[in-house]
Design a protein around this motif. Structure first.
Motif, PDB file in Angstrom:
ATOM      1  N   VAL A 184      43.429  35.050  38.834  1.00 47.46           N
ATOM      2  CA  VAL A 184      42.591  36.174  38.380  1.00 47.46           C
ATOM      3  C   VAL A 184      41.381  35.627  37.632  1.00 47.46           C
ATOM      4  O   VAL A 184      40.255  36.114  37.782  1.00 47.46           O
ATOM      5  CB  VAL A 184      43.414  37.139  37.501  1.00 47.46           C
ATOM      6  CG1 VAL A 184      42.537  38.244  36.935  1.00 47.46           C
ATOM      7  CG2 VAL A 184      44.576  37.722  38.310  1.00 47.46           C
ATOM      8  N   LEU A 185      41.623  34.589  36.835  1.00 45.62           N
ATOM      9  CA  LEU A 185      40.527  33.932  36.117  1.00 45.62           C
ATOM     10  C   LEU A 185      39.616  33.161  37.080  1.00 45.62           C
ATOM     11  O   LEU A 185      38.401  33.378  37.119  1.00 45.62           O
ATOM     12  CB  LEU A 185      41.118  32.988  35.067  1.00 45.62           C
ATOM     13  CG  LEU A 185      40.159  32.062  34.319  1.00 45.62           C
ATOM     14  CD1 LEU A 185      39.063  32.858  33.622  1.00 45.62           C
ATOM     15  CD2 LEU A 185      40.929  31.226  33.291  1.00 45.62           C
ATOM     16  N   MET A 186      40.216  32.279  37.869  1.00 42.68           N
ATOM     17  CA  MET A 186      39.412  31.374  38.704  1.00 42.68           C
ATOM     18  C   MET A 186      38.607  32.126  39.759  1.00 42.68           C
ATOM     19  O   MET A 186      37.500  31.724  40.096  1.00 42.68           O
ATOM     20  CB  MET A 186      40.328  30.365  39.409  1.00 42.68           C
ATOM     21  CG  MET A 186      40.931  29.351  38.476  1.00 42.68           C
ATOM     22  SD  MET A 186      39.646  28.401  37.636  1.00 42.68           S
ATOM     23  CE  MET A 186      40.460  28.064  36.090  1.00 42.68           C
ATOM     24  N   LYS A 187      39.202  33.199  40.285  1.00 41.45           N
ATOM     25  CA  LYS A 187      38.520  33.966  41.331  1.00 41.45           C
ATOM     26  C   LYS A 187      37.737  35.134  40.733  1.00 41.45           C
ATOM     27  O   LYS A 187      37.187  35.948  41.482  1.00 41.45           O
ATOM     28  CB  LYS A 187      39.530  34.474  42.366  1.00 41.45           C
ATOM     29  CG  LYS A 187      40.239  33.362  43.128  1.00 41.45           C
ATOM     30  CD  LYS A 187      39.258  32.575  44.000  1.00 41.45           C
ATOM     31  CE  LYS A 187      39.960  31.494  44.805  1.00 41.45           C
ATOM     32  NZ  LYS A 187      38.989  30.652  45.530  1.00 41.45           N
ATOM     33  N   ARG A 188      37.707  35.218  39.405  1.00 40.70           N
ATOM     34  CA  ARG A 188      36.932  36.274  38.722  1.00 40.70           C
ATOM     35  C   ARG A 188      37.289  37.644  39.275  1.00 40.70           C
ATOM     36  O   ARG A 188      36.423  38.459  39.622  1.00 40.70           O
ATOM     37  CB  ARG A 188      35.432  36.050  38.871  1.00 40.70           C
ATOM     38  CG  ARG A 188      34.950  34.832  38.155  1.00 40.70           C
ATOM     39  CD  ARG A 188      35.130  33.551  38.956  1.00 40.70           C
ATOM     40  NE  ARG A 188      33.828  33.035  39.350  1.00 40.70           N
ATOM     41  CZ  ARG A 188      33.679  32.016  40.173  1.00 40.70           C
ATOM     42  NH1 ARG A 188      34.737  31.402  40.698  1.00 40.70           N
ATOM     43  NH2 ARG A 188      32.474  31.624  40.472  1.00 40.70           N
ATOM     44  N   ILE A 189      38.613  37.874  39.369  1.00 42.47           N
ATOM     45  CA  ILE A 189      39.105  39.137  39.934  1.00 42.47           C
ATOM     46  C   ILE A 189      39.013  40.241  38.887  1.00 42.47           C
ATOM     47  O   ILE A 189      39.256  40.020  37.704  1.00 42.47           O
ATOM     48  CB  ILE A 189      40.556  38.944  40.437  1.00 42.47           C
ATOM     49  CG1 ILE A 189      40.572  37.927  41.590  1.00 42.47           C
ATOM     50  CG2 ILE A 189      41.182  40.269  40.844  1.00 42.47           C
ATOM     51  CD1 ILE A 189      41.950  37.509  42.061  1.00 42.47           C
ATOM     52  N   LEU A 190      38.626  41.427  39.347  1.00 38.49           N
ATOM     53  CA  LEU A 190      38.651  42.621  38.501  1.00 38.49           C
ATOM     54  C   LEU A 190      39.947  43.365  38.756  1.00 38.49           C
ATOM     55  O   LEU A 190      40.290  43.628  39.913  1.00 38.49           O
ATOM     56  CB  LEU A 190      37.471  43.539  38.853  1.00 38.49           C
ATOM     57  CG  LEU A 190      37.506  44.933  38.214  1.00 38.49           C
ATOM     58  CD1 LEU A 190      36.901  44.891  36.820  1.00 38.49           C
ATOM     59  CD2 LEU A 190      36.776  45.946  39.060  1.00 38.49           C
ATOM     60  N   GLY A 237      38.450  38.536  35.095  1.00 35.67           N
ATOM     61  CA  GLY A 237      38.254  37.107  34.947  1.00 35.67           C
ATOM     62  C   GLY A 237      36.784  36.767  35.126  1.00 35.67           C
ATOM     63  O   GLY A 237      36.081  37.430  35.883  1.00 35.67           O
ATOM     64  N   PHE A 238      36.308  35.749  34.421  1.00 37.53           N
ATOM     65  CA  PHE A 238      34.907  35.352  34.616  1.00 37.53           C
ATOM     66  C   PHE A 238      34.740  33.866  34.349  1.00 37.53           C
ATOM     67  O   PHE A 238      35.544  33.246  33.656  1.00 37.53           O
ATOM     68  CB  PHE A 238      33.954  36.178  33.751  1.00 37.53           C
ATOM     69  CG  PHE A 238      33.928  35.767  32.303  1.00 37.53           C
ATOM     70  CD1 PHE A 238      34.951  36.120  31.445  1.00 37.53           C
ATOM     71  CD2 PHE A 238      32.876  35.027  31.790  1.00 37.53           C
ATOM     72  CE1 PHE A 238      34.931  35.747  30.117  1.00 37.53           C
ATOM     73  CE2 PHE A 238      32.835  34.643  30.455  1.00 37.53           C
ATOM     74  CZ  PHE A 238      33.873  35.001  29.613  1.00 37.53           C
ATOM     75  N   ILE A 239      33.706  33.327  34.906  1.00 38.56           N
ATOM     76  CA  ILE A 239      33.362  31.911  34.770  1.00 38.56           C
ATOM     77  C   ILE A 239      31.862  31.887  34.486  1.00 38.56           C
ATOM     78  O   ILE A 239      31.094  32.623  35.119  1.00 38.56           O
ATOM     79  CB  ILE A 239      33.644  31.165  36.089  1.00 38.56           C
ATOM     80  CG1 ILE A 239      35.115  31.301  36.496  1.00 38.56           C
ATOM     81  CG2 ILE A 239      33.231  29.706  35.988  1.00 38.56           C
ATOM     82  CD1 ILE A 239      36.090  30.460  35.742  1.00 38.56           C
ATOM     83  N   PHE A 258      48.289  34.289  37.180  1.00 40.61           N
ATOM     84  CA  PHE A 258      47.167  34.917  36.475  1.00 40.61           C
ATOM     85  C   PHE A 258      45.967  33.976  36.449  1.00 40.61           C
ATOM     86  O   PHE A 258      44.833  34.411  36.291  1.00 40.61           O
ATOM     87  CB  PHE A 258      47.607  35.268  35.059  1.00 40.61           C
ATOM     88  CG  PHE A 258      46.864  36.436  34.454  1.00 40.61           C
ATOM     89  CD1 PHE A 258      46.672  37.606  35.176  1.00 40.61           C
ATOM     90  CD2 PHE A 258      46.385  36.369  33.151  1.00 40.61           C
ATOM     91  CE1 PHE A 258      45.995  38.695  34.609  1.00 40.61           C
ATOM     92  CE2 PHE A 258      45.720  37.444  32.581  1.00 40.61           C
ATOM     93  CZ  PHE A 258      45.524  38.605  33.308  1.00 40.61           C
ATOM     94  N   LEU A 298      38.822  38.067  30.429  1.00 40.85           N
ATOM     95  CA  LEU A 298      39.702  36.918  30.665  1.00 40.85           C
ATOM     96  C   LEU A 298      38.860  35.665  30.823  1.00 40.85           C
ATOM     97  O   LEU A 298      38.307  35.384  31.875  1.00 40.85           O
ATOM     98  CB  LEU A 298      40.561  37.169  31.912  1.00 40.85           C
ATOM     99  CG  LEU A 298      41.515  36.043  32.327  1.00 40.85           C
ATOM    100  CD1 LEU A 298      42.467  35.696  31.191  1.00 40.85           C
ATOM    101  CD2 LEU A 298      42.304  36.455  33.566  1.00 40.85           C
ATOM    102  N   CYS A 299      38.766  34.937  29.707  1.00 40.58           N
ATOM    103  CA  CYS A 299      37.887  33.766  29.632  1.00 40.58           C
ATOM    104  C   CYS A 299      38.652  32.477  29.869  1.00 40.58           C
ATOM    105  O   CYS A 299      38.122  31.519  30.419  1.00 40.58           O
ATOM    106  CB  CYS A 299      37.255  33.756  28.243  1.00 40.58           C
ATOM    107  SG  CYS A 299      36.179  32.360  27.944  1.00 40.58           S
ATOM    108  N   GLY A 300      39.903  32.456  29.443  1.00 37.87           N
ATOM    109  CA  GLY A 300      40.679  31.241  29.585  1.00 37.87           C
ATOM    110  C   GLY A 300      42.152  31.509  29.368  1.00 37.87           C
ATOM    111  O   GLY A 300      42.550  32.570  28.885  1.00 37.87           O
ATOM    112  N   LEU A 301      42.968  30.528  29.757  1.00 42.58           N
ATOM    113  CA  LEU A 301      44.425  30.631  29.617  1.00 42.58           C
ATOM    114  C   LEU A 301      44.918  29.282  29.126  1.00 42.58           C
ATOM    115  O   LEU A 301      45.782  28.657  29.720  1.00 42.58           O
ATOM    116  CB  LEU A 301      45.050  30.979  30.982  1.00 42.58           C
ATOM    117  CG  LEU A 301      44.734  32.375  31.521  1.00 42.58           C
ATOM    118  CD1 LEU A 301      45.072  32.475  33.006  1.00 42.58           C
ATOM    119  CD2 LEU A 301      45.510  33.430  30.739  1.00 42.58           C
TER     120      LEU A 301
END
Lengths: 336, 336
Positions: free
Chosen positions: B264-270, A273-275, B261, A243-246
């Protein structure tokens, strides 16, 4: 102390970024402290995350404050130095130095840009910058495509997506891209994607059924919304979603998650999700693989350069309309 | 060849399981082939996943066919054997042998139930069976709680949830459970949970704010819907969500994913869905840790035993109303 033009965030945009949300103001640069350098910015990177920074959302970095210079990554040339590490004329990655002609950075926060024969400076703002690292870590650390697996990339003609797809291809996967318009899809096929879906003119679900007869093992997700749901509906058991972006949702209040979360359970799907900033300590791993691919021409990339700092606001909205062709950059000043 | 009573799926339930969806029919058992054993079933496990098997959903196992014996896990005693591995009187885990008095199994598909002093047979249908393995792998392989981290478990008084929470506690985490009703919450505190939230009588979000001042690092998710969203809204950067079940949604058409969602991205949740059958090859890892905890009494568990195969349909709906106290089992026949 040259005069500096700076884009100041004056109010938080609602929906698309409007003309008065940022203002271009002039201010003199200040004198340098020991260890600092004055950088004349050459290129400014425009990225979807800029829109998040303008909002008051609880993101991975604090929002840009009202009245502050808009945050953004630049590459520039040293004009003055009170650092032993840098001298005037050096080309440096100035970090998140902001939407402005000049920035002052401490030597500890800036990095020299390496010289690679045949590789232009703009590469370090795209395929060999945060964009390329985002693609590499999202694909290799989370997606982990295996030879013969099927990978789908959304916003595939975008700066990150096009690199992510090519990385998966170089790793032996079958890669399908989703992009808007026949030109973008043609380009994806040209750079080696096994298939491309034009979401503006095709039924994405039906096209995925046709192009992914064995289902989908890796989803490199840049978009969210209906396109994401069409991909998830075809994801295989033990598949991975990076999950790179939305981006389809950044101008909205909230981005909804998968419509069918039961499938995530039943198919034991991994979503992560990752940054990219999390991976910066490991940047060398990605760079070691990306740089030779770029130098040899195996990895294709494009920059879409808009001239003039004064055009940055108009340019940034192109990220959301898709009206750009490659990594979106602003040329603030000509290369020396 | 004794007469066998079998619950047959006669039509797919809509919403809650209704009286006529399954029928109890009688049929003689057949003669054994070489390598087979005749098992008199003693206990039948009732689990939320049963409801999915009754539907025509594309799950992790094919739906039970209309006209087929309902699928379910049992423990039983060997009555007849044409296997060298088993003799009459042996107590065995009969696998997914079905909702019936007798089942015939091949020696390769059944396993002896070990004897542990002071540990009753029902433990092998719960804390030392699939229930306990589900809790252990979901917590240890996906949640990975670290000492001092905050773990939230939904359906925490349920068979899996109560064990999952205790495992996290034994690993040094702070554990908050969400359950329905003051009795269940009192029991959670009794078995060592640091806090319990009664979702039927409390605002879950406000209670999470109070009980999880440092946010949430691990979400062991059993429920879905509003409770899941309240938890996700408080999940920390780099937190993990072990997606074990979505019981609030099993009687619905589709289970919606996280409302936000973007977090999930911003917090880099698995987020990782899992099904216990994937982990069966590694069952020994979990058993090695769970069995001593159970034998020593460190790990508490309860079985809710409903008497009589004829009451299985009535009993299974209790999973969705919460009207049971511990792992739900049907006693098909008295222990020998």
């Amino acid at each position: 102390m040259p005069l500096n033009r700076q884009w100041i965030l004056t109010r938080r945009p609602e929906g698309e970024i409007a003309a008065g949300d940022l203002e271009l103001r002039e201010a003199p640069t200040r004198a340098l402290e020991p260890g600092e350098v004055l950088i004349r910015n050459l290129y400014l990177s425009l990225d979807p995350t800029n829109r998040i920074w303008m909002s008051d959302q609880d993101g991975y970095l604090p929002p840009v404050g009202i009245g502050e210079v808009m945050r953004g990554g630049t590459i520039g040339v040293i004009e003055e130095s009170r650092s032993d590490r840098f001298k005037p004329g050096d080309i440096v990655n100035a970090g998140l130095s902001g939407w402005q002609d000049y920035s002052i950075g401490h030597e500890a926060m800036i990095n020299p840009v390496p010289q690679i024969p045949g590789v232009p400076l703009t590469a370090f703002m795209s395929v060999l910058g945060a964009t390329g690292l985002t693609a590499w870590f999202g694909m290799m650390d989370i997606g982990r495509p295996q030879p013969g697996e099927t990978v789908v990339v959304s916003a595939a003609a975008g700066a990150v997506g096009s690199i992510a797809g090519q990385i998966a291809k170089l790793k032996g996967a079958r890669v399908i891209g989703i992009a808007g318009g026949p030109e973008k899809c043609a380009w994806l096929r040209e750079i080696g994607f096994d298939g491309a879906i034009d979401y503006k003119n095709e039924d994405v679900g039906a096209a995925l059924d046709r192009l992914c007869p064995n289902g989908i093992d890796v989803n490199f997700e840049n978009v969210g919304g209906d396109i994401m749901n069409a991909v998830i509906a075809r994801m295989n058991t033990f598949s991975r979603m990076s999950l790179c972006g939305l981006i389809s949702t950044y101008n909205a209040d909230v981005a909804a998650g998968p419509a069918d979360f039961g499938r995530v359970l039943m198919k034991r799907i991994l979503i992560k999700g990752f940054i990219i900033i999390d991976y910066l300590p490991r940047a060398g791993e990605a760079f070691a693989e990306l740089a030779p691919w770029v130098a040899s021409g195996q990895l294709k990339w494009k920059a879409h350069v808009v001239d003039g700092l004064e055009n940055a606001v108009e340019a940034v909205n192109r990220l959301f309309t898709g009206d750009h062709d490659g990594k979106l950059l602003v040329r603030i000043a000509p290369e020396p």
